[in-house]
Design an enzyme around this catalytic site. Sequence first.
Site, PDB file in Angstrom:
ATOM      1  N   HIS A 196      33.156   6.286  21.018  1.00  0.00           N
ATOM      2  CA  HIS A 196      33.572   5.535  19.829  1.00  0.00           C
ATOM      3  C   HIS A 196      34.227   4.230  20.251  1.00  0.00           C
ATOM      4  O   HIS A 196      35.026   4.234  21.182  1.00  0.00           O
ATOM      5  CB  HIS A 196      34.557   6.358  19.004  1.00  0.00           C
ATOM      6  N   ALA A 205       2.984  -0.263  26.114  1.00  0.00           N
ATOM      7  CA  ALA A 205       3.083  -0.373  27.566  1.00  0.00           C
ATOM      8  C   ALA A 205       3.571   0.932  28.200  1.00  0.00           C
ATOM      9  O   ALA A 205       3.031   1.373  29.223  1.00  0.00           O
ATOM     10  CB  ALA A 205       4.028  -1.510  27.918  1.00  0.00           C
ATOM     11  N   ILE A 223       2.968  -6.697  15.947  1.00  0.00           N
ATOM     12  CA  ILE A 223       2.787  -8.022  16.554  1.00  0.00           C
ATOM     13  C   ILE A 223       2.957  -9.115  15.494  1.00  0.00           C
ATOM     14  O   ILE A 223       3.656 -10.106  15.716  1.00  0.00           O
ATOM     15  CB  ILE A 223       1.412  -8.107  17.262  1.00  0.00           C
ATOM     16  N   GLU A 250      -7.330  -7.402  39.919  1.00  0.00           N
ATOM     17  CA  GLU A 250      -6.870  -8.092  38.700  1.00  0.00           C
ATOM     18  C   GLU A 250      -7.581  -9.440  38.604  1.00  0.00           C
ATOM     19  O   GLU A 250      -7.580 -10.207  39.552  1.00  0.00           O
ATOM     20  CB  GLU A 250      -5.352  -8.266  38.731  1.00  0.00           C
ATOM     21  N   GLY A 284      -5.003  -6.371  15.019  1.00  0.00           N
ATOM     22  CA  GLY A 284      -5.193  -5.269  15.944  1.00  0.00           C
ATOM     23  C   GLY A 284      -5.833  -5.746  17.231  1.00  0.00           C
ATOM     24  O   GLY A 284      -6.117  -6.932  17.409  1.00  0.00           O
TER      25      GLY A 284
HETATM   26  P1  FAD Z   1      -3.159  -4.549  29.867  1.00  0.00           P
HETATM   27  O1  FAD Z   1      -1.718  -4.832  29.917  1.00  0.00           O
HETATM   28  O2  FAD Z   1      -3.972  -5.228  28.838  1.00  0.00           O
HETATM   29  O3  FAD Z   1      -3.717  -4.896  31.310  1.00  0.00           O
HETATM   30  C1  FAD Z   1      -5.075  -4.852  31.611  1.00  0.00           C
HETATM   31  C2  FAD Z   1      -5.342  -5.770  32.793  1.00  0.00           C
HETATM   32  O4  FAD Z   1      -6.685  -5.565  33.238  1.00  0.00           O
HETATM   33  C3  FAD Z   1      -5.237  -7.245  32.428  1.00  0.00           C
HETATM   34  O5  FAD Z   1      -4.345  -7.897  33.305  1.00  0.00           O
HETATM   35  C4  FAD Z   1      -6.664  -7.774  32.589  1.00  0.00           C
HETATM   36  O6  FAD Z   1      -6.709  -9.115  33.043  1.00  0.00           O
HETATM   37  C5  FAD Z   1      -7.224  -6.818  33.646  1.00  0.00           C
HETATM   38  N1  FAD Z   1      -8.684  -6.701  33.610  1.00  0.00           N
HETATM   39  C6  FAD Z   1      -9.464  -6.453  32.542  1.00  0.00           C
HETATM   40  N2  FAD Z   1     -10.773  -6.377  32.920  1.00  0.00           N
HETATM   41  C7  FAD Z   1     -10.803  -6.591  34.267  1.00  0.00           C
HETATM   42  C8  FAD Z   1     -11.835  -6.650  35.230  1.00  0.00           C
HETATM   43  N3  FAD Z   1     -13.116  -6.437  34.906  1.00  0.00           N
HETATM   44  N4  FAD Z   1     -11.504  -6.909  36.514  1.00  0.00           N
HETATM   45  C9  FAD Z   1     -10.193  -7.113  36.867  1.00  0.00           C
HETATM   46  N5  FAD Z   1      -9.179  -7.085  35.997  1.00  0.00           N
HETATM   47  C10 FAD Z   1      -9.472  -6.812  34.709  1.00  0.00           C
HETATM   48  N6  FAD Z   1       3.896  -2.758  24.020  1.00  0.00           N
HETATM   49  C11 FAD Z   1       5.114  -2.196  24.148  1.00  0.00           C
HETATM   50  O7  FAD Z   1       5.215  -1.060  24.597  1.00  0.00           O
HETATM   51  N7  FAD Z   1       6.244  -2.867  23.772  1.00  0.00           N
HETATM   52  C12 FAD Z   1       6.200  -4.108  23.260  1.00  0.00           C
HETATM   53  O8  FAD Z   1       7.232  -4.688  22.935  1.00  0.00           O
HETATM   54  C13 FAD Z   1       4.941  -4.731  23.118  1.00  0.00           C
HETATM   55  N8  FAD Z   1       4.850  -5.976  22.615  1.00  0.00           N
HETATM   56  C14 FAD Z   1       3.637  -6.574  22.535  1.00  0.00           C
HETATM   57  C15 FAD Z   1       3.577  -7.855  22.018  1.00  0.00           C
HETATM   58  C16 FAD Z   1       2.365  -8.505  21.941  1.00  0.00           C
HETATM   59  C17 FAD Z   1       2.323  -9.911  21.389  1.00  0.00           C
HETATM   60  C18 FAD Z   1       1.182  -7.859  22.405  1.00  0.00           C
HETATM   61  C19 FAD Z   1      -0.135  -8.563  22.377  1.00  0.00           C
HETATM   62  C20 FAD Z   1       1.234  -6.568  22.911  1.00  0.00           C
HETATM   63  C21 FAD Z   1       2.461  -5.912  22.973  1.00  0.00           C
HETATM   64  N9  FAD Z   1       2.565  -4.607  23.454  1.00  0.00           N
HETATM   65  C22 FAD Z   1       3.784  -4.013  23.537  1.00  0.00           C
HETATM   66  C23 FAD Z   1       1.376  -3.843  23.872  1.00  0.00           C
HETATM   67  C24 FAD Z   1       1.248  -3.826  25.410  1.00  0.00           C
HETATM   68  O9  FAD Z   1       1.172  -5.149  25.880  1.00  0.00           O
HETATM   69  C25 FAD Z   1       0.007  -3.034  25.813  1.00  0.00           C
HETATM   70  O10 FAD Z   1       0.043  -1.766  25.213  1.00  0.00           O
HETATM   71  C26 FAD Z   1      -0.032  -2.866  27.321  1.00  0.00           C
HETATM   72  O11 FAD Z   1      -0.086  -4.119  27.978  1.00  0.00           O
HETATM   73  C27 FAD Z   1      -1.262  -2.042  27.728  1.00  0.00           C
HETATM   74  O12 FAD Z   1      -1.252  -1.895  29.104  1.00  0.00           O
HETATM   75  P2  FAD Z   1      -2.600  -1.655  29.926  1.00  0.00           P
HETATM   76  O13 FAD Z   1      -2.186  -1.551  31.353  1.00  0.00           O
HETATM   77  O14 FAD Z   1      -3.386  -0.575  29.327  1.00  0.00           O
HETATM   78  O15 FAD Z   1      -3.477  -2.998  29.707  1.00  0.00           O
END
Ligand code: FAD
Length: 471
Positions: free
Chosen positions: A450, A326, A186, A35, A277
């Site tokens: 209920h 997520a 968002i 990370e 987006g």
């Molecule tokens: P991410 O959570 O983006 O994690 C990817 C990780 O990879 C990051 O920590 C990054 O630093 C790391 N990384 C990237 N490149 C490298 C590299 N080369 N080397 C090492 N580390 C690296 N989803 C929901 O389901 N419910 C919600 O209520 C919700 N609310 C949201 C509100 C906001 C404001 C935003 C922006 C998003 C929200 N989402 C929500 C969407 C959700 O955050 C994402 O869908 C989710 O985080 C995706 O998970 P992921 O593990 O694919 O990627």
Amino acid sequence: MSESAFDLIVIGAGPGGYVAAIRAAQLGMRVACIEKEPALGGTCLNWGCIPSKALLDSSELYHQAKTTFSRHGIKMAGLELDLPAMMSRKDDVVRTLNRGVAGLFKKNKIEHVRGTAHLKSASSVEVTAAEGTRSLTARNLLIATGSAPIELPTMPFDGKQFISSNDAIGLPQVPKKLVIIGAGAIGLELGSVWSRLGSEVVVIEFMDRILPLMDKEMTSLLQRMLEKQGLKFRLQTAAESAKVERGKVRLHWQASGGGSAGETGTEECDMVLVAVGRRPYTDGLGLVEIGVGLDRKGFIIADKEFRTVVPGVWAIGDVIGGMMLAHKAEEEGIAAVEIMAGHAGHVNYHAIPNVVYTFPELASVGETEEEARADGAEIKVGKFPMAANGRARAMDAAEGMVKVIGEAKNDRLVGMHILAARASDLIAEGAVAIEFAASVEDLARSVHAHPTLPEAIKEAALAADKRAIHA
Ligand code: FAD
């Protein structure tokens, strides 16, 4: 440069990556998770789901104290907003959960590697950190690098007047006027936060409706409710350009459709939140160099089992596209490592709930009414207003409704849409029902306590056969 060998290297510790790492460790793999950010948890925990919900909950309490407490017989005097305290509570929530993920890594003997990953081959990764460079090898690599906010070329992020969601969860002051470009989840959630805290909020959206992928009837209802709360909407409008004059942003827009197509105008505001987006985040990973395929928009191409075209390299979560959620990333992470371990991993994309945490919340699972009708299929639709639900009345949250959609020929439940307080919790019933291939009759026959909000789901199911009791 030291070298360490693993069964699996996960790149990215967001909900997709860290959950996959834990499941892989449970399955007996020796796992490293790389990370680049100091804290674990990814976008969701640090800039997304959790901080936004912490602020939504705090701002909703403030708003209720201002507007509806008196209806409960609670008199408020000297009510004040302490924004730094609200932000620091949000930060505490995030930090506690960050520590929780670190604890889970320790418990599951997952090596947390701090630094930025760059792929050298299908089995080796170079990690660059302040302390130096390290080389890791593994039989399998799982890419879970997530996504980043899309920037508009005409309004590059400066963190002050042109902001992304990352900035909008930590503003030091309440902006007097905030323009939001994009009426997706968002934009609407963060718009609700700042509107409740006192900002004038205008949402500009290119499409002719908010939340274009959700059920149209439900999103129209939600739009009316948000308007009642003070949010303004300019639909079918393109945000063309903006400039800063005497500390204010002047944003030029042009109507793109409807009766006023071609009309132009200006919004003057303190800041613009661009929420149009998210793009896949693959910067500096070196994917193309090792042969991993990307689509037109830069998402990693992975098959149904999350394999890329390069043997041993897998990908999940936001970086492969689809619903950017997520829990979708988590389920894909679990399925991918189960498949790696020779198990039958699977994600049922029909049963993934989607929630917009406005007030009321809008939650859905399965097909919208438009999708269910699309190929001429005969459907049955049952609706029940929250105004007729006893608990919603008791809570003073009687706005909204539940809609249940079933196939007419066999009664199979294909969609559920809930606009209500706590719809985010209520929709779990729909997800379980669809997962178990329940019929609408199954929902209608299930006994619901209920007085509770979920009784509205049972009543909507009864209404699909015109036998709702309370409406
Ligand atoms: P991410 O959570 O983006 O994690 C990817 C990780 O990879 C990051 O920590 C990054 O630093 C790391 N990384 C990237 N490149 C490298 C590299 N080369 N080397 C090492 N580390 C690296 N989803 C929901 O389901 N419910 C919600 O209520 C919700 N609310 C949201 C509100 C906001 C404001 C935003 C922006 C998003 C929200 N989402 C929500 C969407 C959700 O955050 C994402 O869908 C989710 O985080 C995706 O998970 P992921 O593990 O694919 O990627």
